[in-house]
Design a protein around this motif. Structure first.
Motif, short mmCIF file in Angstrom:
data_model
loop_
_atom_site.label_atom_id
_atom_site.label_comp_id
_atom_site.label_asym_id
_atom_site.label_seq_id
_atom_site.Cartn_x
_atom_site.Cartn_y
_atom_site.Cartn_z
N ILE A 54 0.85 -1.18 0.00
CA ILE A 54 0.00 0.00 0.00
C ILE A 54 0.89 1.23 0.00
CG2 ILE A 54 -1.75 1.31 1.26
CD1 ILE A 54 -2.52 -1.40 2.61
N ALA A 55 0.68 2.12 -0.97
CA ALA A 55 1.45 3.36 -1.04
C ALA A 55 0.49 4.55 -1.02
CB ALA A 55 2.31 3.39 -2.30
N ASP A 56 0.52 5.27 0.09
CA ASP A 56 -0.33 6.46 0.25
C ASP A 56 0.34 7.34 1.30
OD1 ASP A 56 -2.54 8.27 1.10
OD2 ASP A 56 -3.75 6.94 -0.17
N ASP A 57 0.33 8.64 1.09
CA ASP A 57 0.98 9.53 2.04
C ASP A 57 0.17 9.73 3.31
OD1 ASP A 57 -0.74 10.93 0.26
OD2 ASP A 57 0.14 12.84 0.83
N ALA A 58 -1.07 9.30 3.34
CA ALA A 58 -1.92 9.43 4.53
C ALA A 58 -1.85 8.13 5.34
CB ALA A 58 -3.35 9.74 4.13
N ALA A 59 -1.25 8.21 6.52
CA ALA A 59 -1.08 7.03 7.37
C ALA A 59 -2.41 6.39 7.74
CB ALA A 59 -0.30 7.40 8.63
N PHE A 60 -3.45 7.19 7.98
CA PHE A 60 -4.74 6.62 8.37
C PHE A 60 -5.36 5.84 7.22
CE2 PHE A 60 -6.13 10.53 6.41
CZ PHE A 60 -7.36 10.23 5.85
N ALA B 156 4.29 2.26 1.85
CA ALA B 156 5.14 3.38 1.44
C ALA B 156 4.37 4.68 1.62
CB ALA B 156 5.56 3.21 -0.02
N ALA B 157 5.09 5.73 2.04
CA ALA B 157 4.46 7.02 2.29
C ALA B 157 4.66 8.02 1.16
CB ALA B 157 5.00 7.61 3.60
N ASN B 158 5.44 7.63 0.14
CA ASN B 158 5.63 8.51 -1.02
C ASN B 158 6.00 7.66 -2.23
OD1 ASN B 158 8.65 8.33 -1.30
ND2 ASN B 158 8.60 9.27 0.73
N ASN C 192 -1.61 11.06 -5.78
CA ASN C 192 -1.05 12.31 -5.27
C ASN C 192 -0.18 12.05 -4.06
OD1 ASN C 192 -0.94 14.97 -5.92
ND2 ASN C 192 -2.92 15.51 -5.06
N MET C 193 1.15 12.02 -4.25
CA MET C 193 2.08 11.77 -3.14
C MET C 193 3.31 12.66 -3.28
SD MET C 193 2.08 7.67 -2.47
CE MET C 193 2.59 7.23 -4.11
#
Length: 126
Positions: free
Chosen positions: A6-12, A32-34, A55-56
């Motif tokens: 899972i790659a998303d800049d939103a931790a929640f 991944a966060a970015n 969008n990251m």
């Protein structure tokens, strides 16, 4: 059991997706966060499927998709984004994404997209 990144800049959102996917019997092997981290972790883990936000920071999702696909043309990537970025999702599908999910997420749609991408032959036979 499929392995998923899972790659998303939103931790929640990563936590919500992880919970949903693992409850459905999949294994989230990394997050991944970015976009840059997504490319690096894809190369390291080679998951069966990637859920990739458009969008990251660091590197956008479309660029990360291109990097992942250039290294592994058989990669299975599902893009996700807010409704306002629909043109980016269409662009992503042209660049190799297998499906897309619009935010806000609906659990059934996420699981349907994952199932369709992981098991296309089973879905066609139904």
């Amino acid at each position: 059991m499929a392995t998923i990144m899972i790659a998303d800049d939103a931790a929640f959102l990563r936590a919500m997706l992880k919970d949903l996917l693992e409850t459905a019997g999949h294994r989230v092997v990394t997050e991944a966060a970015n976009g840059l981290e997504a490319v690096e972790k894809y190369r390291a883990y080679r998951p069966d499927l990637v859920v990739l936000d458009v969008n990251m920071p660091e590197m956008g999702g479309v660029e990360a998709l291109e990097e992942i696909m250039s290294g592994d043309p058989r990669a299975k990537v599902v893009m996700c984004s807010a409704l306002g970025h629909r043109h980016l999702i269409v662009n992503s599908v042209h660049r190799g994404a297998k499906d897309y999910i619009l935010k806000p997420f609906h659990s059934e749609r996420i699981l349907d997209a994952v199932d369709r991408v992981l098991h296309p032959a089973v879905r066609q036979a139904k």
